[in-house]
Design a protein around this motif. Structure first.
Motif, PDB file in Angstrom:
ATOM      1  N   LEU A 198       0.820  -1.208   0.000  1.00 32.61           N
ATOM      2  CA  LEU A 198       0.000   0.000   0.000  1.00 32.61           C
ATOM      3  C   LEU A 198       0.856   1.261   0.000  1.00 32.61           C
ATOM      4  CD1 LEU A 198      -2.849  -1.033   2.481  1.00 32.61           C
ATOM      5  CD2 LEU A 198      -2.937  -0.954  -0.023  1.00 32.61           C
ATOM      6  N   SER A 199       2.000   1.208   0.691  1.00 30.80           N
ATOM      7  CA  SER A 199       2.885   2.375   0.735  1.00 30.80           C
ATOM      8  C   SER A 199       3.435   2.697  -0.647  1.00 30.80           C
ATOM      9  CB  SER A 199       4.044   2.125   1.705  1.00 30.80           C
ATOM     10  OG  SER A 199       3.569   1.999   3.027  1.00 30.80           O
ATOM     11  N   ALA A 200       3.606   1.660  -1.486  1.00 28.63           N
ATOM     12  CA  ALA A 200       4.114   1.881  -2.839  1.00 28.63           C
ATOM     13  C   ALA A 200       3.021   2.337  -3.795  1.00 28.63           C
ATOM     14  CB  ALA A 200       4.767   0.600  -3.357  1.00 28.63           C
ATOM     15  N   PHE A 201       1.851   1.697  -3.732  1.00 26.53           N
ATOM     16  CA  PHE A 201       0.844   1.911  -4.775  1.00 26.53           C
ATOM     17  C   PHE A 201      -0.205   2.973  -4.436  1.00 26.53           C
ATOM     18  CE2 PHE A 201       2.344  -2.420  -5.826  1.00 26.53           C
ATOM     19  CZ  PHE A 201       2.755  -2.161  -7.128  1.00 26.53           C
ATOM     20  N   SER A 202      -0.524   3.165  -3.169  1.00 25.02           N
ATOM     21  CA  SER A 202      -1.545   4.163  -2.829  1.00 25.02           C
ATOM     22  C   SER A 202      -1.166   5.571  -3.273  1.00 25.02           C
ATOM     23  CB  SER A 202      -1.833   4.126  -1.324  1.00 25.02           C
ATOM     24  OG  SER A 202      -2.423   2.905  -0.962  1.00 25.02           O
ATOM     25  N   PRO A 203       0.115   5.999  -3.117  1.00 27.00           N
ATOM     26  CA  PRO A 203       0.459   7.361  -3.553  1.00 27.00           C
ATOM     27  C   PRO A 203       0.283   7.608  -5.046  1.00 27.00           C
ATOM     28  CG  PRO A 203       2.101   6.532  -2.022  1.00 27.00           C
ATOM     29  CD  PRO A 203       1.228   5.372  -2.377  1.00 27.00           C
ATOM     30  N   VAL A 204       0.279   6.538  -5.862  1.00 32.63           N
ATOM     31  CA  VAL A 204       0.073   6.729  -7.301  1.00 32.63           C
ATOM     32  C   VAL A 204      -1.353   6.367  -7.704  1.00 32.63           C
ATOM     33  CG1 VAL A 204       2.500   6.448  -7.867  1.00 32.63           C
ATOM     34  CG2 VAL A 204       1.028   4.433  -7.854  1.00 32.63           C
ATOM     35  N   GLY A 205      -2.245   6.253  -6.701  1.00 36.77           N
ATOM     36  CA  GLY A 205      -3.667   6.104  -6.979  1.00 36.77           C
ATOM     37  C   GLY A 205      -4.108   4.728  -7.422  1.00 36.77           C
ATOM     38  N   VAL A 206      -3.389   3.683  -7.003  1.00 35.11           N
ATOM     39  CA  VAL A 206      -3.731   2.318  -7.407  1.00 35.11           C
ATOM     40  C   VAL A 206      -4.507   1.634  -6.288  1.00 35.11           C
ATOM     41  CG1 VAL A 206      -2.822   0.065  -8.086  1.00 35.11           C
ATOM     42  CG2 VAL A 206      -1.711   2.161  -8.906  1.00 35.11           C
ATOM     43  N   ALA A 207      -5.689   1.090  -6.602  1.00 33.55           N
ATOM     44  CA  ALA A 207      -6.484   0.317  -5.649  1.00 33.55           C
ATOM     45  C   ALA A 207      -6.015  -1.130  -5.680  1.00 33.55           C
ATOM     46  CB  ALA A 207      -7.961   0.398  -6.001  1.00 33.55           C
ATOM     47  N   VAL A 208      -5.781  -1.718  -4.498  1.00 30.11           N
ATOM     48  CA  VAL A 208      -5.206  -3.057  -4.396  1.00 30.11           C
ATOM     49  C   VAL A 208      -6.283  -4.063  -4.001  1.00 30.11           C
ATOM     50  CG1 VAL A 208      -3.488  -4.495  -3.228  1.00 30.11           C
ATOM     51  CG2 VAL A 208      -2.948  -2.110  -3.788  1.00 30.11           C
ATOM     52  N   HIS A 209      -6.351  -5.154  -4.776  1.00 23.45           N
ATOM     53  CA  HIS A 209      -7.262  -6.267  -4.494  1.00 23.45           C
ATOM     54  C   HIS A 209      -6.420  -7.537  -4.372  1.00 23.45           C
ATOM     55  CE1 HIS A 209      -9.778  -3.236  -6.417  1.00 23.45           C
ATOM     56  NE2 HIS A 209     -10.839  -3.819  -5.882  1.00 23.45           N
ATOM     57  N   PHE A 210      -6.620  -8.292  -3.296  1.00 20.51           N
ATOM     58  CA  PHE A 210      -5.843  -9.507  -3.060  1.00 20.51           C
ATOM     59  C   PHE A 210      -6.329 -10.642  -3.957  1.00 20.51           C
ATOM     60  CE2 PHE A 210      -5.355 -13.501  -0.486  1.00 20.51           C
ATOM     61  CZ  PHE A 210      -3.986 -13.626  -0.650  1.00 20.51           C
ATOM     62  N   ALA A 211      -5.390 -11.300  -4.642  1.00 28.57           N
ATOM     63  CA  ALA A 211      -5.722 -12.444  -5.493  1.00 28.57           C
ATOM     64  C   ALA A 211      -5.978 -13.657  -4.608  1.00 28.57           C
ATOM     65  CB  ALA A 211      -4.593 -12.721  -6.478  1.00 28.57           C
ATOM     66  N   VAL A 212      -7.244 -13.979  -4.404  1.00 26.43           N
ATOM     67  CA  VAL A 212      -7.644 -14.998  -3.435  1.00 26.43           C
ATOM     68  C   VAL A 212      -7.095 -16.371  -3.795  1.00 26.43           C
ATOM     69  CG1 VAL A 212      -9.662 -16.171  -2.435  1.00 26.43           C
ATOM     70  CG2 VAL A 212      -9.681 -13.687  -2.776  1.00 26.43           C
ATOM     71  N   LYS A 213      -6.899 -16.647  -5.074  1.00 24.94           N
ATOM     72  CA  LYS A 213      -6.418 -17.972  -5.470  1.00 24.94           C
ATOM     73  C   LYS A 213      -5.050 -18.298  -4.895  1.00 24.94           C
ATOM     74  CE  LYS A 213      -4.596 -16.400  -9.977  1.00 24.94           C
ATOM     75  NZ  LYS A 213      -5.049 -15.001  -9.891  1.00 24.94           N
ATOM     76  N   SER A 214      -4.280 -17.294  -4.488  1.00 30.30           N
ATOM     77  CA  SER A 214      -2.944 -17.555  -3.949  1.00 30.30           C
ATOM     78  C   SER A 214      -2.989 -18.138  -2.544  1.00 30.30           C
ATOM     79  CB  SER A 214      -2.094 -16.282  -3.952  1.00 30.30           C
ATOM     80  OG  SER A 214      -2.654 -15.295  -3.091  1.00 30.30           O
ATOM     81  N   ASN A 215      -3.974 -17.748  -1.748  1.00 34.23           N
ATOM     82  CA  ASN A 215      -4.170 -18.298  -0.404  1.00 34.23           C
ATOM     83  C   ASN A 215      -5.569 -17.903   0.052  1.00 34.23           C
ATOM     84  OD1 ASN A 215      -4.226 -18.858   2.418  1.00 34.23           O
ATOM     85  ND2 ASN A 215      -1.995 -18.776   2.489  1.00 34.23           N
ATOM     86  N   SER A 216      -6.476 -18.862   0.061  1.00 36.08           N
ATOM     87  CA  SER A 216      -7.888 -18.545   0.311  1.00 36.08           C
ATOM     88  C   SER A 216      -8.330 -18.857   1.728  1.00 36.08           C
ATOM     89  CB  SER A 216      -8.771 -19.309  -0.682  1.00 36.08           C
ATOM     90  OG  SER A 216      -8.583 -20.711  -0.548  1.00 36.08           O
ATOM     91  N   ASN A 217      -7.385 -19.104   2.648  1.00 33.01           N
ATOM     92  CA  ASN A 217      -7.775 -19.371   4.030  1.00 33.01           C
ATOM     93  C   ASN A 217      -8.515 -18.165   4.604  1.00 33.01           C
ATOM     94  OD1 ASN A 217      -7.270 -19.360   7.119  1.00 33.01           O
ATOM     95  ND2 ASN A 217      -6.781 -21.444   6.496  1.00 33.01           N
ATOM     96  N   LEU A 218      -9.597 -18.424   5.334  1.00 34.62           N
ATOM     97  CA  LEU A 218     -10.423 -17.340   5.853  1.00 34.62           C
ATOM     98  C   LEU A 218      -9.639 -16.378   6.733  1.00 34.62           C
ATOM     99  CD1 LEU A 218     -13.746 -19.196   6.786  1.00 34.62           C
ATOM    100  CD2 LEU A 218     -13.405 -17.544   4.938  1.00 34.62           C
TER     101      LEU A 218
END
Length: 422
Positions: A54-74
């Protein structure tokens, strides 16, 4: 030849007095409470990676979504949701998981090349925020289902940028001939069709060129093409306000090669500056891989030519990545010994398959029967790919938070499996 010493330890691991520690606890102490093999994750390490991202991407206006397929544990999904991340899903099952984890459905992106009608209906009714459309046929089905339900949805077209990501053939997704995405030559045609679909708000483009990408150049080429197509479609009169850049950011599996968040963020800022568009990103592996290990016990050693074998109680059903992708997961002992000489070894599991081999020609001190070992970098695409092959149980997943240990997935016993067949 690979060597134990060549791999640097993930930041969540350290040796103190020759004992392998995760955070403040020794893995030996944790293994006294949980039978091996089991997956062990550091919640603190996951939170740190989320913060770095978030520290890298938020300043350039990028919304981050976690790719659930990589680890889907609740429990992992709840960490993502509590940090404000959305989710990128590829199935109705993953949608059920993210909703149970408390993630806002409006912050969910539904990707995937073969969504069924039942999954599309489930997602529309749940209020999923965005559909990444993989084909003209899928676009027609979304139009039909949303018409039946009387619900409007947001969508983008996943375009195949025809860029070689320079990664393993099994995890590349953006080249010509891959099953994913729409040919860029059809973009204008499909945007025109969507104009006749009142329930489908087609807002932009998406891409995902592959996984475990350690060079910035494939991203540079792809992002610039996405900008070009966005400007072209806008010139044709279509209103595009969303650009989804997918994921795939590579991590260090022991060879020293990775891609840092800041480098990619700088590229996005440079390549898309002035475009006036909402940008999305879907990292998975880069947030969780280094935070996980597979704890295993040496069942036996075996003298052989050309190398001796180390046989573990973990098998390819627990960690299939070496067999599936020829992936390397460094192996390290839980207790260091200065009394044993290093030698080249083959590290294998108990599965009745020749592909049940974790490491070949790997140099480390020959362990003894009963020694605890750890396969590192297993927080992503590891437990989620496990199976019950050879009638073995699904192993437990354990979360370490500060000094608290919690089982976040119980081992699935054979008796539980058999009950499904009676």
């Amino acid at each position: 030849m690979q060597t134990m010493g060549a791999a640097s330890l993930p930041s969540c691991l350290s040796y103190q007095d020759n004992r392998l520690m995760m955070g403040e606890l020794s893995i030996k102490a944790i293994a006294e409470q949980q039978a091996t093999p089991f997956y062990l994750y550091s919640a603190d390490a996951i939170r740190q990676r989320i913060h770095d991202c978030l520290s890298a991407f938020s300043p350039v206006g990028v919304a981050v979504h976690f790719a659930v397929k990589s680890n889907s544990n609740l429990s992992v999904l709840r960490l993502m949701g509590s940090a404000g991340l959305g989710a990128d899903i590829v199935s109705g099952g993953e949608l059920t998981r993210v909703l149970k984890a408390g993630i806002d459905p409006g912050q969910v992106i539904f990707s995937g090349v073969a969504k069924t009608d039942a999954e599309l209906r489930q997602a529309v009714e749940a209020g999923v925020g965005q559909f990444n459309v993989e084909s003209a046929e899928e676009l027609f089905r979304i139009d039909r289902i949303t018409g039946q339900l009387g619900v409007q949805v947001n969508a983008v077209l996943r375009v195949n940028p025809e860029v070689d990501a320079g990664t393993h053939d099994h995890i590349t997704t953006g080249k010509k001939g891959n099953k994913f995405g729409i040919a860029f030559q059809r973009l204008s045609e499909l945007f025109c069709m969507a104009g006749e679909m009142p329930q489908v708000n087609l807002r932009g483009l998406a891409m995902h060129i592959g996984s475990q990408i350690v060079s910035i150049e494939p991203y540079r080429e792809s992002v610039l093409r996405m900008r070009q197509w966005t400007e072209q479609l806008r010139a044709e009169g279509y209103l595009l306000d969303t650009l989804d850049l997918g994921g795939g950011i590579g991590v260090d599996y022991g060879d020293g090669r990775s891609l840092c968040f800041v480098e990619y963020a700088n590229l996005i800022n440079e390549a898309l500056g002035g475009l006036d568009i909402s940008i999305q990103l879907e990292p998975g592996r880069s947030l969780v891989a280094a935070a996980g290990v597979l704890v295993t016990t040496v069942v036996a050693t075996k003298q052989a030519e050309p190398r001796n074998f180390v046989m573990l109680d973990a098998g390819m059903n627990d960690l299939i990545r070496p067999a599936l992708y020829q992936a390397t997961h460094p192996l390290i002992p839980v207790l260091l010994s200065n009394q044993r000489l290093e030698e080249p070894l083959d590290v294998v599991g108990p599965i009745c398959e020749s592909t049940d081999c974790f490491l070949k020609d790997y140099t480390l001190p020959l362990p003894e029967e009963g020694d605890l070992m750890v396969l590192t970098m297993t927080g992503a695409y590891s437990a989620v790919l496990s199976s019950t092959y050879n009638s073995r149980p699904l192993v437990a997943e354990v979360m370490l938070e500060h000094t608290n240990i919690r089982v976040i997935r119980k081992a699935w016993t054979l008796e539980e499996q058999l009950r499904l067949e009676e």
